[in-house]
Design a protein around this motif. Structure first.
Motif, PDB file in Angstrom:
ATOM      1  N   SER A   4      -8.802  35.090 -29.780  1.00 38.84           N
ATOM      2  CA  SER A   4      -9.161  36.233 -30.614  1.00 38.84           C
ATOM      3  C   SER A   4      -8.982  37.527 -29.814  1.00 38.84           C
ATOM      4  O   SER A   4      -9.006  37.520 -28.592  1.00 38.84           O
ATOM      5  N   LYS A   5      -8.792  38.619 -30.542  1.00 42.28           N
ATOM      6  CA  LYS A   5      -8.599  39.923 -29.907  1.00 42.28           C
ATOM      7  C   LYS A   5      -9.415  40.973 -30.622  1.00 42.28           C
ATOM      8  O   LYS A   5      -9.601  40.920 -31.834  1.00 42.28           O
ATOM      9  N   VAL A   6      -9.864  41.927 -29.857  1.00 37.56           N
ATOM     10  CA  VAL A   6     -10.505  43.112 -30.387  1.00 37.56           C
ATOM     11  C   VAL A   6      -9.648  44.280 -29.920  1.00 37.56           C
ATOM     12  O   VAL A   6      -9.426  44.451 -28.717  1.00 37.56           O
ATOM     13  N   VAL A   7      -9.148  45.059 -30.866  1.00 31.68           N
ATOM     14  CA  VAL A   7      -8.275  46.183 -30.542  1.00 31.68           C
ATOM     15  C   VAL A   7      -9.047  47.478 -30.732  1.00 31.68           C
ATOM     16  O   VAL A   7      -9.523  47.773 -31.820  1.00 31.68           O
ATOM     17  N   PHE A   8      -9.202  48.220 -29.638  1.00 27.09           N
ATOM     18  CA  PHE A   8      -9.880  49.510 -29.675  1.00 27.09           C
ATOM     19  C   PHE A   8      -8.827  50.605 -29.746  1.00 27.09           C
ATOM     20  O   PHE A   8      -7.905  50.641 -28.939  1.00 27.09           O
ATOM     21  N   VAL A   9      -8.999  51.504 -30.695  1.00 24.94           N
ATOM     22  CA  VAL A   9      -8.055  52.602 -30.864  1.00 24.94           C
ATOM     23  C   VAL A   9      -8.552  53.794 -30.055  1.00 24.94           C
ATOM     24  O   VAL A   9      -9.565  54.414 -30.368  1.00 24.94           O
ATOM     25  N   ASP A  56     -11.458  36.091 -17.807  1.00 29.25           N
ATOM     26  CA  ASP A  56     -11.114  34.799 -18.406  1.00 29.25           C
ATOM     27  C   ASP A  56     -11.723  34.603 -19.788  1.00 29.25           C
ATOM     28  O   ASP A  56     -11.763  33.490 -20.299  1.00 29.25           O
ATOM     29  N   SER A  57     -12.169  35.685 -20.385  1.00 30.37           N
ATOM     30  CA  SER A  57     -12.784  35.600 -21.711  1.00 30.37           C
ATOM     31  C   SER A  57     -11.784  35.079 -22.741  1.00 30.37           C
ATOM     32  O   SER A  57     -10.599  35.398 -22.696  1.00 30.37           O
ATOM     33  N   LYS A  58     -12.268  34.274 -23.668  1.00 31.78           N
ATOM     34  CA  LYS A  58     -11.410  33.782 -24.748  1.00 31.78           C
ATOM     35  C   LYS A  58     -11.092  34.904 -25.739  1.00 31.78           C
ATOM     36  O   LYS A  58     -10.124  34.844 -26.456  1.00 31.78           O
ATOM     37  N   THR A  59     -11.931  35.925 -25.759  1.00 33.81           N
ATOM     38  CA  THR A  59     -11.674  37.101 -26.588  1.00 33.81           C
ATOM     39  C   THR A  59     -11.067  38.177 -25.706  1.00 33.81           C
ATOM     40  O   THR A  59     -11.654  38.574 -24.714  1.00 33.81           O
ATOM     41  N   GLN A  60      -9.890  38.633 -26.082  1.00 35.76           N
ATOM     42  CA  GLN A  60      -9.212  39.679 -25.319  1.00 35.76           C
ATOM     43  C   GLN A  60      -9.530  41.041 -25.931  1.00 35.76           C
ATOM     44  O   GLN A  60      -9.580  41.190 -27.149  1.00 35.76           O
ATOM     45  N   PHE A  61      -9.732  42.008 -25.067  1.00 41.60           N
ATOM     46  CA  PHE A  61      -9.976  43.375 -25.498  1.00 41.60           C
ATOM     47  C   PHE A  61      -8.753  44.211 -25.148  1.00 41.60           C
ATOM     48  O   PHE A  61      -8.279  44.168 -24.015  1.00 41.60           O
ATOM     49  N   GLN A  62      -8.259  44.947 -26.109  1.00 40.05           N
ATOM     50  CA  GLN A  62      -7.062  45.764 -25.932  1.00 40.05           C
ATOM     51  C   GLN A  62      -7.391  47.223 -26.197  1.00 40.05           C
ATOM     52  O   GLN A  62      -8.099  47.534 -27.154  1.00 40.05           O
ATOM     53  N   CYS A 106       1.525  50.574 -33.012  1.00 36.70           N
ATOM     54  CA  CYS A 106       0.789  50.367 -31.751  1.00 36.70           C
ATOM     55  C   CYS A 106      -0.405  49.455 -31.978  1.00 36.70           C
ATOM     56  O   CYS A 106      -0.728  48.617 -31.130  1.00 36.70           O
ATOM     57  N   GLU A 107      -1.070  49.606 -33.107  1.00 32.51           N
ATOM     58  CA  GLU A 107      -2.203  48.737 -33.418  1.00 32.51           C
ATOM     59  C   GLU A 107      -1.737  47.305 -33.626  1.00 32.51           C
ATOM     60  O   GLU A 107      -2.383  46.362 -33.146  1.00 32.51           O
ATOM     61  N   ILE A 108      -0.629  47.140 -34.302  1.00 31.75           N
ATOM     62  CA  ILE A 108      -0.072  45.795 -34.504  1.00 31.75           C
ATOM     63  C   ILE A 108       0.332  45.194 -33.163  1.00 31.75           C
ATOM     64  O   ILE A 108       0.054  44.029 -32.880  1.00 31.75           O
ATOM     65  N   LEU A 111      -2.400  43.631 -31.310  1.00 31.98           N
ATOM     66  CA  LEU A 111      -2.800  42.306 -31.788  1.00 31.98           C
ATOM     67  C   LEU A 111      -1.936  41.186 -31.209  1.00 31.98           C
ATOM     68  O   LEU A 111      -2.401  40.074 -31.024  1.00 31.98           O
ATOM     69  N   VAL A 112      -0.670  41.495 -30.944  1.00 33.25           N
ATOM     70  CA  VAL A 112       0.250  40.432 -30.520  1.00 33.25           C
ATOM     71  C   VAL A 112       0.615  40.468 -29.038  1.00 33.25           C
ATOM     72  O   VAL A 112       1.113  39.493 -28.504  1.00 33.25           O
ATOM     73  N   GLN A 113       0.368  41.585 -28.365  1.00 32.03           N
ATOM     74  CA  GLN A 113       0.669  41.694 -26.946  1.00 32.03           C
ATOM     75  C   GLN A 113      -0.624  41.654 -26.139  1.00 32.03           C
ATOM     76  O   GLN A 113      -1.705  41.861 -26.672  1.00 32.03           O
ATOM     77  N   THR A 114      -0.495  41.398 -24.863  1.00 36.92           N
ATOM     78  CA  THR A 114      -1.649  41.385 -23.965  1.00 36.92           C
ATOM     79  C   THR A 114      -1.421  42.387 -22.847  1.00 36.92           C
ATOM     80  O   THR A 114      -0.347  42.422 -22.257  1.00 36.92           O
ATOM     81  N   THR A 115      -2.426  43.186 -22.582  1.00 35.46           N
ATOM     82  CA  THR A 115      -2.328  44.162 -21.497  1.00 35.46           C
ATOM     83  C   THR A 115      -3.162  43.689 -20.316  1.00 35.46           C
ATOM     84  O   THR A 115      -4.109  42.925 -20.472  1.00 35.46           O
ATOM     85  N   SER A 116      -2.813  44.181 -19.161  1.00 40.75           N
ATOM     86  CA  SER A 116      -3.580  43.911 -17.946  1.00 40.75           C
ATOM     87  C   SER A 116      -4.638  44.992 -17.784  1.00 40.75           C
ATOM     88  O   SER A 116      -4.688  45.958 -18.545  1.00 40.75           O
ATOM     89  N   GLN A 117      -5.442  44.839 -16.743  1.00 38.08           N
ATOM     90  CA  GLN A 117      -6.455  45.843 -16.437  1.00 38.08           C
ATOM     91  C   GLN A 117      -5.778  47.202 -16.251  1.00 38.08           C
ATOM     92  O   GLN A 117      -4.721  47.302 -15.645  1.00 38.08           O
ATOM     93  N   ASN A 118      -6.398  48.259 -16.761  1.00 39.03           N
ATOM     94  CA  ASN A 118      -5.915  49.643 -16.648  1.00 39.03           C
ATOM     95  C   ASN A 118      -4.581  49.894 -17.338  1.00 39.03           C
ATOM     96  O   ASN A 118      -3.804  50.745 -16.919  1.00 39.03           O
TER      97      ASN A 118
END
Length: 157
Positions: A4-9, A56-62, A106-108, A111-118
């Motif tokens: 799962s992902k949470v996308v912050f705008v 290592d959270s199963k929920t990713q924050f973007q 960018c919001e989409i 949802l489909v890409q993963t970013t690293s820290q910072n």
């Protein structure tokens, strides 16, 4: 839920904002754009620290930022500028910057890409317009000590 992902705008406006720990809600500030940018900077820092604490959270924050598009942010209803200035700016924004539909890419992507820290996802051209691209956040806005302090203070509130 796994994957799962949470996308912050967030907003490109954080590049010109600064955290003020003595006045976190900018009481007595009349500049709506400054208040908006400040709230987005707090949110961005919160997400950065959450990602650091939970790699290592199963929920990713973007964090994403949609770039600049025509919106009501500068509207006289929001106390930013006069109706005339807003009208002129809005016409210019429609000519110079991308549409709200394009900024939604960018919001989409969040949802489909993963970013690293910072990192965050935003438009490729100067972070203002174009297709989504992952970029590093400025060290001005992504200092670990600031993110930690924001995260801890928000959790206390």
């Amino acid at each position: 839920n796994e994957n799962s992902k949470v996308v912050f705008v967030s907003s490109i406006s954080i590049k010109n904002s600064k955290i003020n720990f003595e006045n976190i809600d900018l009481k007595n500030e009349n500049n709506k754009i400054k208040i908006y940018a400040n709230s987005k900077l707090w949110l961005t820092n919160y997400v950065l620290h959450h990602k650091k604490l939970n790699p290592d959270s199963k929920t990713q924050f973007q964090n994403i930022q949609p770039g600049i598009c025509s919106s009501s942010l500068l509207s006289s209803k929001n106390g930013s500028v006069s109706k005339f200035i807003f009208g002129v700016c809005n016409i210019g924004m429609k000519i110079l910057f991308h549409s709200a539909s394009k900024s939604a890419l960018c919001e989409i992507a969040g949802l489909v890409q993963t970013t690293s820290q910072n990192e965050w996802i935003g438009p490729w051209c100067f972070g203002i317009w174009g297709n989504p691209k992952t970029t590093k956040l400025s060290t001005k806005n992504a200092k670990p000590e600031i993110s930690t302090k924001c995260y801890n203070l928000i959790n206390k509130l």
